[in-house]
Design a protein around this motif. Sequence first.
Motif, PDB file in Angstrom:
ATOM      1  N   GLU A   1       0.331  -1.274   0.138  1.00 15.46           N
ATOM      2  CA  GLU A   1       0.011   0.168  -0.154  1.00 15.46           C
ATOM      3  C   GLU A   1       1.113   1.254  -0.435  1.00 15.46           C
ATOM      4  O   GLU A   1       0.878   2.564   0.494  1.00 15.46           O
ATOM      5  N   HIS A   2       2.299   1.396  -0.856  1.00 21.42           N
ATOM      6  CA  HIS A   2       2.751   2.607  -1.173  1.00 21.42           C
ATOM      7  C   HIS A   2       2.150   3.063  -2.220  1.00 21.42           C
ATOM      8  O   HIS A   2       2.447   2.336  -3.546  1.00 21.42           O
ATOM      9  N   TYR A   3       1.760   4.496  -2.192  1.00 18.04           N
ATOM     10  CA  TYR A   3       1.204   4.767  -3.210  1.00 18.04           C
ATOM     11  C   TYR A   3       1.647   6.276  -3.477  1.00 18.04           C
ATOM     12  O   TYR A   3       2.116   6.709  -2.471  1.00 18.04           O
ATOM     13  N   VAL A   4       1.693   6.476  -4.542  1.00 17.02           N
ATOM     14  CA  VAL A   4       2.449   8.098  -4.428  1.00 17.02           C
ATOM     15  C   VAL A   4       0.810   8.504  -4.630  1.00 17.02           C
ATOM     16  O   VAL A   4       0.219   8.998  -5.237  1.00 17.02           O
ATOM     17  N   ALA A   5       1.019   9.957  -4.185  1.00 13.59           N
ATOM     18  CA  ALA A   5       0.459  11.196  -4.739  1.00 13.59           C
ATOM     19  C   ALA A   5       0.808  12.307  -4.100  1.00 13.59           C
ATOM     20  O   ALA A   5       2.094  12.924  -4.752  1.00 13.59           O
ATOM     21  N   GLU A   6       0.181  13.458  -5.483  1.00 11.80           N
ATOM     22  CA  GLU A   6       0.368  15.294  -5.133  1.00 11.80           C
ATOM     23  C   GLU A   6       0.531  15.570  -3.999  1.00 11.80           C
ATOM     24  O   GLU A   6      -0.607  15.772  -2.833  1.00 11.80           O
TER      25      GLU A   6
ATOM     26  N   HIS B   1      10.128  11.815  -5.698  1.00 12.48           N
ATOM     27  CA  HIS B   1       9.684  12.027  -6.432  1.00 12.48           C
ATOM     28  C   HIS B   1       9.374  10.711  -8.044  1.00 12.48           C
ATOM     29  O   HIS B   1       9.899   9.316  -6.706  1.00 12.48           O
ATOM     30  N   VAL B   2       8.731  10.789  -8.428  1.00 19.56           N
ATOM     31  CA  VAL B   2       8.400   8.937  -8.799  1.00 19.56           C
ATOM     32  C   VAL B   2       9.387   8.474  -9.174  1.00 19.56           C
ATOM     33  O   VAL B   2       9.121   6.977  -8.260  1.00 19.56           O
ATOM     34  N   CYS B   3      10.829   8.791  -9.770  1.00 20.39           N
ATOM     35  CA  CYS B   3      11.485   8.348  -9.952  1.00 20.39           C
ATOM     36  C   CYS B   3      12.213   7.320  -9.231  1.00 20.39           C
ATOM     37  O   CYS B   3      12.869   6.537  -8.584  1.00 20.39           O
ATOM     38  N   CYS B   4      12.313   8.215  -7.713  1.00 21.10           N
ATOM     39  CA  CYS B   4      13.311   8.343  -6.915  1.00 21.10           C
ATOM     40  C   CYS B   4      12.420   6.812  -5.922  1.00 21.10           C
ATOM     41  O   CYS B   4      12.310   6.835  -4.841  1.00 21.10           O
ATOM     42  N   PHE B   5      11.199   7.276  -6.328  1.00 22.73           N
ATOM     43  CA  PHE B   5       9.652   5.912  -4.996  1.00 22.73           C
ATOM     44  C   PHE B   5      10.744   4.587  -4.952  1.00 22.73           C
ATOM     45  O   PHE B   5      10.516   4.327  -4.023  1.00 22.73           O
ATOM     46  N   LEU B   6      10.568   3.947  -6.151  1.00 22.85           N
ATOM     47  CA  LEU B   6      11.284   2.662  -5.855  1.00 22.85           C
ATOM     48  C   LEU B   6      13.048   2.467  -5.267  1.00 22.85           C
ATOM     49  O   LEU B   6      12.782   1.758  -4.432  1.00 22.85           O
ATOM     50  N   SER B   7      13.944   3.376  -5.661  1.00 28.73           N
ATOM     51  CA  SER B   7      14.735   2.930  -4.676  1.00 28.73           C
ATOM     52  C   SER B   7      14.442   3.790  -3.172  1.00 28.73           C
ATOM     53  O   SER B   7      14.615   2.841  -2.517  1.00 28.73           O
ATOM     54  N   TYR B   8      13.636   4.347  -2.595  1.00 26.73           N
ATOM     55  CA  TYR B   8      13.799   4.637  -1.307  1.00 26.73           C
ATOM     56  C   TYR B   8      12.638   3.325  -0.915  1.00 26.73           C
ATOM     57  O   TYR B   8      13.223   3.116   0.338  1.00 26.73           O
ATOM     58  N   HIS B   9      12.131   3.106  -1.202  1.00 31.29           N
ATOM     59  CA  HIS B   9      11.483   2.133  -0.585  1.00 31.29           C
ATOM     60  C   HIS B   9      12.461   1.122  -0.776  1.00 31.29           C
ATOM     61  O   HIS B   9      11.358  -1.064  -0.311  1.00 31.29           O
TER      62      HIS B   9
ATOM     63  N   ARG C   1      13.267  12.940  -0.247  1.00 32.47           N
ATOM     64  CA  ARG C   1      14.021  11.929   1.167  1.00 32.47           C
ATOM     65  C   ARG C   1      14.963  11.412   0.064  1.00 32.47           C
ATOM     66  O   ARG C   1      15.679  10.422   1.159  1.00 32.47           O
ATOM     67  N   CYS C   2      15.288  11.078  -0.729  1.00 25.86           N
ATOM     68  CA  CYS C   2      16.217  10.673  -1.573  1.00 25.86           C
ATOM     69  C   CYS C   2      16.886  10.874  -2.239  1.00 25.86           C
ATOM     70  O   CYS C   2      18.065  10.735  -2.160  1.00 25.86           O
ATOM     71  N   CYS C   3      16.748  12.223  -3.378  1.00 26.01           N
ATOM     72  CA  CYS C   3      17.170  12.972  -4.156  1.00 26.01           C
ATOM     73  C   CYS C   3      17.501  14.502  -3.265  1.00 26.01           C
ATOM     74  O   CYS C   3      18.658  14.750  -4.171  1.00 26.01           O
ATOM     75  N   HIS C   4      16.790  14.945  -2.802  1.00 29.10           N
ATOM     76  CA  HIS C   4      16.506  15.955  -1.878  1.00 29.10           C
ATOM     77  C   HIS C   4      17.114  17.327  -2.293  1.00 29.10           C
ATOM     78  O   HIS C   4      17.015  18.081  -2.175  1.00 29.10           O
ATOM     79  N   LYS C   5      16.069  17.171  -3.762  1.00 25.10           N
ATOM     80  CA  LYS C   5      15.127  17.927  -4.281  1.00 25.10           C
ATOM     81  C   LYS C   5      14.010  18.249  -4.325  1.00 25.10           C
ATOM     82  O   LYS C   5      13.146  17.346  -3.305  1.00 25.10           O
ATOM     83  N   ASN C   6      13.486  19.101  -5.219  1.00 29.29           N
ATOM     84  CA  ASN C   6      11.949  19.930  -3.952  1.00 29.29           C
ATOM     85  C   ASN C   6      11.209  19.009  -5.392  1.00 29.29           C
ATOM     86  O   ASN C   6      11.863  18.273  -7.072  1.00 29.29           O
ATOM     87  N   THR C   7      10.260  18.006  -4.685  1.00 28.14           N
ATOM     88  CA  THR C   7       9.523  17.621  -6.051  1.00 28.14           C
ATOM     89  C   THR C   7       7.757  18.133  -5.372  1.00 28.14           C
ATOM     90  O   THR C   7       7.545  18.933  -4.018  1.00 28.14           O
ATOM     91  N   THR C   8       6.938  17.264  -5.829  1.00 29.70           N
ATOM     92  CA  THR C   8       5.635  17.738  -5.732  1.00 29.70           C
ATOM     93  C   THR C   8       5.001  16.810  -5.423  1.00 29.70           C
ATOM     94  O   THR C   8       3.362  16.848  -5.550  1.00 29.70           O
ATOM     95  N   THR C   9       5.274  15.324  -5.266  1.00 29.60           N
ATOM     96  CA  THR C   9       5.274  14.179  -5.194  1.00 29.60           C
ATOM     97  C   THR C   9       5.084  13.649  -4.214  1.00 29.60           C
ATOM     98  O   THR C   9       6.260  13.689  -3.259  1.00 29.60           O
ATOM     99  N   MET C  10       4.332  12.696  -3.231  1.00 26.27           N
ATOM    100  CA  MET C  10       4.780  12.021  -2.326  1.00 26.27           C
ATOM    101  C   MET C  10       3.720  10.792  -1.871  1.00 26.27           C
ATOM    102  O   MET C  10       3.130   9.862  -3.100  1.00 26.27           O
ATOM    103  N   CYS C  11       4.613   9.234  -1.092  1.00 25.41           N
ATOM    104  CA  CYS C  11       4.548   8.371  -0.868  1.00 25.41           C
ATOM    105  C   CYS C  11       3.177   9.141   0.585  1.00 25.41           C
ATOM    106  O   CYS C  11       3.081   9.324   1.359  1.00 25.41           O
ATOM    107  N   VAL C  12       1.921   7.924   0.431  1.00 26.51           N
ATOM    108  CA  VAL C  12       1.174   8.303   1.015  1.00 26.51           C
ATOM    109  C   VAL C  12       1.553   7.829   1.848  1.00 26.51           C
ATOM    110  O   VAL C  12       0.811   7.917   2.862  1.00 26.51           O
TER     111      VAL C  12
END
Length: 529
Positions: A479-484, A518-526, A500-511
């Motif tokens: 149940e890890h979902y991407v949301a704005e 970031h969406v591209c950092c989502f897999l590596s973070y989890h 939390r992964c690349c420390h750059k500004n993002t507009t998305t999050m893990c619920v």
Amino acid sequence: MQRGNNPLPLMCSRSLQQYKSATTTTNKPARLSKNKGLNLKKYNWKSGEIVNPTPVWSLIFTVAMKKGRTTLEYFQQFFDNEVLQMMVTYTNQYAAKRNTLGDCSEEEMLVFIAILLLSGYVTVLRRKKYWQSDKDSHNDLVTNAMPRDRFDFIFSNLHVCNNDNVDKSDRCGKIRPLLCMLNDRFKQLAPHMQHHSVDESMVPYLGSHGCKQFIKGKPIRCGFKFWCGGTSGGYIIWLEPYQGAGSCTKDNETEGMGHGVVMTYVDQLPPPVPYRIYFDNLFTSVELLHDIKERGMEATGTIRGNGVTNCTLSSVDKMIKENRGSYEICSDSASGISIVRWNDNNVVAVAINVDRVQPLHSVARFSREQKKRISVPQPNLLHSYNTHMGGIDRADQNVSLYRCSIRGKKWYFPIIAHFIDVSDQNAWDLYKHNEEPIDHPTFRRRIVTAILESNKRVTTSRGHFSKRAKLDSRFDGREHYVAELPTDEITKKKEQLKCRCCHKNTTTMCVKCDEPLHVCCFLSYHTSA
């Protein structure tokens, strides 16, 4: 914060004059010269009870504080501005000697004390967890009131004395200034009650110190032992650390340690009011009861077998064969002291200087022979002793339930924390008698919230992200979902936070993790720590 006045001025002048005219007792020294050679052999013990004139306690119960005050105001009657200023001065002085900037303020010291009080009912494994971002230990009240490093600075430099002027003959000299100030405040604000008790109390400590005691069979076996005196309701008036010979004044120790401890506490009580003092067989002697009676006060205490060797009472071996509830009494008419032995589960001896055996009370005991509870007669003096002796034990119980859980390496910190706990317990006792009663944890929580909420600091950063945060839920793959991120209502733009992964500004999050990603950092973070 102004402290209350001594409770004696609250008594009506008519009652006070009545006591002064009814007795010739004055504030005599603890040891009278004519009694220095007094011992058991010079007493003329005879069977029977002496009918002593019992002083009438006509003074009403009073508390030396006005009604309508908050819980914090009651606590600050003990830790007032003068005490806080003393603690701040010596803390900054000690920090300066360690080549650090000593800039602690009274407000910060009060917040520091509030966090110690909070640790009594919100316990964590390590004190630093109050400031960690973990949801199971993070405390917003503590974090918003004081930074972690600031708390550690005060904690490591905390002092209540000037190290340059410590009395080296006093092994507890490092806590003596704070102890004297609190004893004065405890005495001035004490509720005016007739029944008082003297007993010992333990402060837990497992380190090394010359005053540390080990007492087998006690709930707290290792720690500092304190002599305590207070009311039968649990209000502590006087504290004194035990440090061997010299714990009390030399005048009061001429007849032994127990005699000196009780007489030192008697000196704290204003004469010539007929207080009634209770103590156990550690302190009791016939000479002690004689001296207390000469002060115009009453005393009752259990006494050991070697203290009644010259009485006409039957031996313990003989009396234990008598019927349950039987008693014997012998008295000395010249001194007005009586000794009573009563056969209960075991034979107990009690020495008194004013109380009476009659009327007899009835107590329930279990009989092995009859296999049921039976009624056993109990002398009046033993009923009074059981009713009023447990004041210090009551205070110890109240303190132990919510004792400060933060521990340090310095020997005097547990004692300072104990003083804070005792002040909280005494303030609660005054509050119960003066205001609408509340339970102890509610009283303590209201003190803490009043201090921490009124001392919120302005934070400019979100703090550092912990890589170990949410390890269990972060890698569970469920149940890890991407949301704005939400949109700002004023600027109508999406909120941007550091990933939390690349420390750059993002507009998305893990619920589920509630972390910006970031969406591209989502897999590596989890998948990788």
